[in-house]
Scaffold this active site. Sequence first.
Site, PDB file in Angstrom:
ATOM      1  N   SER A  92     -13.585  37.065  -0.808  1.00  0.00           N
ATOM      2  CA  SER A  92     -12.990  36.532   0.428  1.00  0.00           C
ATOM      3  C   SER A  92     -12.713  37.628   1.434  1.00  0.00           C
ATOM      4  CB  SER A  92     -11.664  35.843   0.127  1.00  0.00           C
ATOM      5  OG  SER A  92     -11.847  34.765  -0.721  1.00  0.00           O
TER       6      SER A  92
HETATM    7  N1  SAH Z   1     -11.466  36.456  -6.432  1.00  0.00           N
HETATM    8  C1  SAH Z   1     -12.801  36.989  -6.296  1.00  0.00           C
HETATM    9  C2  SAH Z   1     -13.713  36.139  -5.439  1.00  0.00           C
HETATM   10  C3  SAH Z   1     -14.033  34.915  -6.075  1.00  0.00           C
HETATM   11  S1  SAH Z   1     -15.404  33.969  -5.610  1.00  0.00           S
HETATM   12  C4  SAH Z   1     -12.811  38.396  -5.776  1.00  0.00           C
HETATM   13  O1  SAH Z   1     -11.749  38.957  -5.495  1.00  0.00           O
HETATM   14  O2  SAH Z   1     -13.888  38.954  -5.703  1.00  0.00           O
HETATM   15  C5  SAH Z   1     -15.050  32.683  -6.768  1.00  0.00           C
HETATM   16  C6  SAH Z   1     -15.368  33.014  -8.184  1.00  0.00           C
HETATM   17  O3  SAH Z   1     -14.942  31.923  -8.977  1.00  0.00           O
HETATM   18  C7  SAH Z   1     -16.845  33.222  -8.454  1.00  0.00           C
HETATM   19  O4  SAH Z   1     -17.061  34.448  -9.043  1.00  0.00           O
HETATM   20  C8  SAH Z   1     -17.183  32.065  -9.395  1.00  0.00           C
HETATM   21  O5  SAH Z   1     -18.176  32.381 -10.331  1.00  0.00           O
HETATM   22  C9  SAH Z   1     -15.839  31.811 -10.056  1.00  0.00           C
HETATM   23  N2  SAH Z   1     -15.663  30.490 -10.665  1.00  0.00           N
HETATM   24  C10 SAH Z   1     -16.122  29.296 -10.216  1.00  0.00           C
HETATM   25  N3  SAH Z   1     -15.750  28.313 -11.055  1.00  0.00           N
HETATM   26  C11 SAH Z   1     -15.051  28.902 -12.063  1.00  0.00           C
HETATM   27  C12 SAH Z   1     -14.413  28.405 -13.242  1.00  0.00           C
HETATM   28  N4  SAH Z   1     -14.447  27.123 -13.582  1.00  0.00           N
HETATM   29  N5  SAH Z   1     -13.779  29.287 -14.052  1.00  0.00           N
HETATM   30  C13 SAH Z   1     -13.759  30.605 -13.745  1.00  0.00           C
HETATM   31  N6  SAH Z   1     -14.352  31.126 -12.645  1.00  0.00           N
HETATM   32  C14 SAH Z   1     -14.985  30.285 -11.815  1.00  0.00           C
END
Ligand code: SAH
Length: 243
Positions: A92
């Site tokens: 983000s």
């Molecule tokens: N917080 C992260 C950005 C996240 S993008 C940072 O600081 O870089 C959202 C992330 O959520 C992605 O990597 C995606 O693979 C993960 N995601 C999506 N669904 C998920 C789930 N059910 N359990 C765990 N992770 C998940």
Amino acid sequence: MKILLPLVLSMITFAREATAQDELCARERAAMVETIRGYAHSASSGAGQQSLSERVLEAMGRTKRHLFIPERSCSIAYADRPVSIGHGQTISQPFIVALMTELAEVAPDHVVLEVGTGSGYQAAILAHLARKVCTIEIIPALAETAAKALRDLAYDNVSVRLGDGYAGWPECGPFDAIVVTAALGQVPAPLIEQLKVGGRLVMPVGAAYSTQQLTVVEKIAPDKTTTRAVALVRFVPFTRSQN
Ligand code: SAH
């Protein structure tokens, strides 16, 4: 000696360049903090007049965001923009990371859960503010890279787990705060269960590939929560494992 001298000189040049690069990154990081500090007070942020505390801004200023993105470029990392981290996922924009952290109201003795580790950057920010951070990622390659970045930077109070975060991480909790960084139509019930009374969950709630409401759920009694929408945001989808 004849062979050693050029080697020593090239090591000195390399060290100088690395220091100059570090200084440039530090300046760009400080500028990013000032941008989001100003943004927080302006209505154009989409988050109304939500102010950011010095604790959160300090954590943003201390965390080397460029070491969590694939290019490791400071000009890319410290612009107030989301950055692609591969596998169709994004980290983000810094203001949203700061806003979610602020809304989670993390204190030094807190245990925090993050769902959606991605690059590990949000987990690192939380690690500056909390006692313990547990973070879950569903894509194996991202979980591995994030765990390595966090380990290399000595974030010893962060544990990364590979899996579907819908079910939370009961053995790591209960949690004082939960931050979900992927969008889903509703808040997963297991996460509310694993939240302590008085704790907060921050999450984008809404349809995938659309705008969502950045939502704060506060658990005010074992069976009672309050919910408020704070800002319109656009996050990658929360996916579910097949088993
Ligand atoms: N917080 C992260 C950005 C996240 S993008 C940072 O600081 O870089 C959202 C992330 O959520 C992605 O990597 C995606 O693979 C993960 N995601 C999506 N669904 C998920 C789930 N059910 N359990 C765990 N992770 C998940």
